[in-house]
Design a protein around this motif. Sequence first.
Motif, PDB file in Angstrom:
ATOM      1  N   ILE A   3       0.846  -1.194   0.000  1.00  0.00           N
ATOM      2  CA  ILE A   3       0.000   0.000   0.000  1.00  0.00           C
ATOM      3  C   ILE A   3       0.884   1.247   0.000  1.00  0.00           C
ATOM      4  O   ILE A   3       1.883   1.321   0.725  1.00  0.00           O
ATOM      5  CB  ILE A   3      -0.932   0.009   1.227  1.00  0.00           C
ATOM      6  CG1 ILE A   3      -1.906  -1.170   1.153  1.00  0.00           C
ATOM      7  CG2 ILE A   3      -1.698   1.330   1.324  1.00  0.00           C
ATOM      8  CD1 ILE A   3      -2.849  -1.248   2.344  1.00  0.00           C
ATOM      9  N   ASP A   4       0.495   2.217  -0.789  1.00  0.00           N
ATOM     10  CA  ASP A   4       1.225   3.484  -0.862  1.00  0.00           C
ATOM     11  C   ASP A   4       0.897   4.348   0.349  1.00  0.00           C
ATOM     12  O   ASP A   4      -0.257   4.445   0.770  1.00  0.00           O
ATOM     13  CB  ASP A   4       0.835   4.208  -2.158  1.00  0.00           C
ATOM     14  CG  ASP A   4       1.659   5.472  -2.385  1.00  0.00           C
ATOM     15  OD1 ASP A   4       2.727   5.611  -1.768  1.00  0.00           O
ATOM     16  OD2 ASP A   4       1.222   6.306  -3.206  1.00  0.00           O
ATOM     17  N   ASN A   5       1.933   4.944   0.907  1.00  0.00           N
ATOM     18  CA  ASN A   5       1.768   5.926   1.978  1.00  0.00           C
ATOM     19  C   ASN A   5       2.406   7.226   1.494  1.00  0.00           C
ATOM     20  O   ASN A   5       3.549   7.536   1.835  1.00  0.00           O
ATOM     21  CB  ASN A   5       2.432   5.437   3.270  1.00  0.00           C
ATOM     22  CG  ASN A   5       2.253   6.416   4.426  1.00  0.00           C
ATOM     23  OD1 ASN A   5       1.541   7.404   4.321  1.00  0.00           O
ATOM     24  ND2 ASN A   5       2.926   6.139   5.536  1.00  0.00           N
ATOM     25  N   HIS A  11       6.040   2.835   0.667  1.00  0.00           N
ATOM     26  CA  HIS A  11       4.988   1.840   0.577  1.00  0.00           C
ATOM     27  C   HIS A  11       5.174   0.855   1.726  1.00  0.00           C
ATOM     28  O   HIS A  11       6.295   0.647   2.187  1.00  0.00           O
ATOM     29  CB  HIS A  11       5.049   1.086  -0.750  1.00  0.00           C
ATOM     30  CG  HIS A  11       4.664   1.904  -1.944  1.00  0.00           C
ATOM     31  ND1 HIS A  11       5.432   2.970  -2.403  1.00  0.00           N
ATOM     32  CD2 HIS A  11       3.598   1.822  -2.780  1.00  0.00           C
ATOM     33  CE1 HIS A  11       4.852   3.501  -3.467  1.00  0.00           C
ATOM     34  NE2 HIS A  11       3.745   2.827  -3.715  1.00  0.00           N
ATOM     35  N   PHE A  12       4.089   0.225   2.162  1.00  0.00           N
ATOM     36  CA  PHE A  12       4.204  -0.747   3.233  1.00  0.00           C
ATOM     37  C   PHE A  12       3.436  -2.019   2.895  1.00  0.00           C
ATOM     38  O   PHE A  12       2.447  -1.994   2.162  1.00  0.00           O
ATOM     39  CB  PHE A  12       3.732  -0.171   4.572  1.00  0.00           C
ATOM     40  CG  PHE A  12       2.262   0.170   4.636  1.00  0.00           C
ATOM     41  CD1 PHE A  12       1.331  -0.729   5.137  1.00  0.00           C
ATOM     42  CD2 PHE A  12       1.809   1.419   4.202  1.00  0.00           C
ATOM     43  CE1 PHE A  12      -0.019  -0.411   5.208  1.00  0.00           C
ATOM     44  CE2 PHE A  12       0.463   1.755   4.263  1.00  0.00           C
ATOM     45  CZ  PHE A  12      -0.454   0.840   4.761  1.00  0.00           C
ATOM     46  N   LEU A  13       3.941  -3.099   3.440  1.00  0.00           N
ATOM     47  CA  LEU A  13       3.319  -4.400   3.257  1.00  0.00           C
ATOM     48  C   LEU A  13       2.403  -4.653   4.446  1.00  0.00           C
ATOM     49  O   LEU A  13       2.862  -4.640   5.593  1.00  0.00           O
ATOM     50  CB  LEU A  13       4.407  -5.473   3.172  1.00  0.00           C
ATOM     51  CG  LEU A  13       3.981  -6.910   2.895  1.00  0.00           C
ATOM     52  CD1 LEU A  13       3.301  -7.022   1.539  1.00  0.00           C
ATOM     53  CD2 LEU A  13       5.197  -7.824   2.968  1.00  0.00           C
ATOM     54  N   THR A  14       1.134  -4.853   4.202  1.00  0.00           N
ATOM     55  CA  THR A  14       0.176  -4.994   5.294  1.00  0.00           C
ATOM     56  C   THR A  14       0.558  -6.157   6.204  1.00  0.00           C
ATOM     57  O   THR A  14       1.084  -7.177   5.775  1.00  0.00           O
ATOM     58  CB  THR A  14      -1.250  -5.201   4.772  1.00  0.00           C
ATOM     59  OG1 THR A  14      -1.267  -6.316   3.870  1.00  0.00           O
ATOM     60  CG2 THR A  14      -1.754  -3.960   4.045  1.00  0.00           C
ATOM     61  N   GLY A  15       0.274  -5.964   7.489  1.00  0.00           N
ATOM     62  CA  GLY A  15       0.570  -6.994   8.475  1.00  0.00           C
ATOM     63  C   GLY A  15      -0.614  -7.191   9.396  1.00  0.00           C
ATOM     64  O   GLY A  15      -1.694  -7.583   8.959  1.00  0.00           O
ATOM     65  N   ILE A  16      -0.426  -6.883  10.684  1.00  0.00           N
ATOM     66  CA  ILE A  16      -1.506  -6.948  11.661  1.00  0.00           C
ATOM     67  C   ILE A  16      -1.616  -5.589  12.332  1.00  0.00           C
ATOM     68  O   ILE A  16      -0.820  -4.688  12.064  1.00  0.00           O
ATOM     69  CB  ILE A  16      -1.271  -8.071  12.685  1.00  0.00           C
ATOM     70  CG1 ILE A  16       0.083  -7.906  13.380  1.00  0.00           C
ATOM     71  CG2 ILE A  16      -1.356  -9.435  12.004  1.00  0.00           C
ATOM     72  CD1 ILE A  16       0.358  -8.969  14.435  1.00  0.00           C
ATOM     73  N   SER A  17      -2.580  -5.437  13.217  1.00  0.00           N
ATOM     74  CA  SER A  17      -2.865  -4.120  13.781  1.00  0.00           C
ATOM     75  C   SER A  17      -1.654  -3.421  14.392  1.00  0.00           C
ATOM     76  O   SER A  17      -1.458  -2.225  14.188  1.00  0.00           O
ATOM     77  CB  SER A  17      -3.979  -4.235  14.826  1.00  0.00           C
ATOM     78  OG  SER A  17      -4.255  -2.991  15.414  1.00  0.00           O
TER      79      SER A  17
END
Length: 249
Positions: A3-5, A11-17
């Motif tokens: 996801i682009d920030n 950009h970051f790779l989704t993980g957990i909360s």
Amino acid sequence: MLIDNPRGGYHFLTGISPFSSGVVASDGHEVVHATLDAHVPWRQGFELIDAHLSATGRGRPALCAIELRCPEPYSMPGFIEFNAGYVELIRSWDLYVGDHNPLARTNVAPAHGPPSEPVLHAFSYTVEAEAGAPTTFVVSGAGEIPEATLDDNEIVRKGETDPEAMREKAGHVVATMGSRLAALGAGWGQVTTTDVYTVFMHEGLLESAVIGQMGAATRHGLRWYRSRPPVIDLDFEMDVRGIRHEITV
């Protein structure tokens, strides 16, 4: 999912909360890694980060990764409780991107000289870079548990620390590092720092389970921290990064 920030320049790779699985600088930016000269309590550490980012002309959104040290491994409920306070602070900084926490994170418990409370060890942030700058990135710490879960029943070879079990645990973690690198658009050949965290360093463990998978990254060596992952019954953790600029603050 990557996801682009745009506010942060990465950009970051989704993980957990509580954290993402990794970050990679966007075009025109690079990630800088900063290690603290002396540990400070983690909330005070965020004040230090805020001052540093301001002094360097970067705002809070440029923060992209955090490294913590804790006194001892948490129970899984205790880890979840700590993460709730951590997430609250991240949200107070308005860093979330939609429902996602973009910050990468490593949090481990040193076996020798542990802190008396959770402390900040290091952080990473983005700065502007020349066009065509090499890819820079940070992969979050991961232990021998499937992605996107905090269910300790899913821990690989839970409760086992013999050489065979540790090789299986380490192999799982190395595979996680490889898959996260690929998802960030990077590879082992771009890794400049490889960190291993375990107290069960059986003879031949690194050679048989880790080094053979690192490829060209072996030219930079490997750093072993005699530390435990942050959750009881996790026994092997790694993180990696590809960085041009390392500083001490």
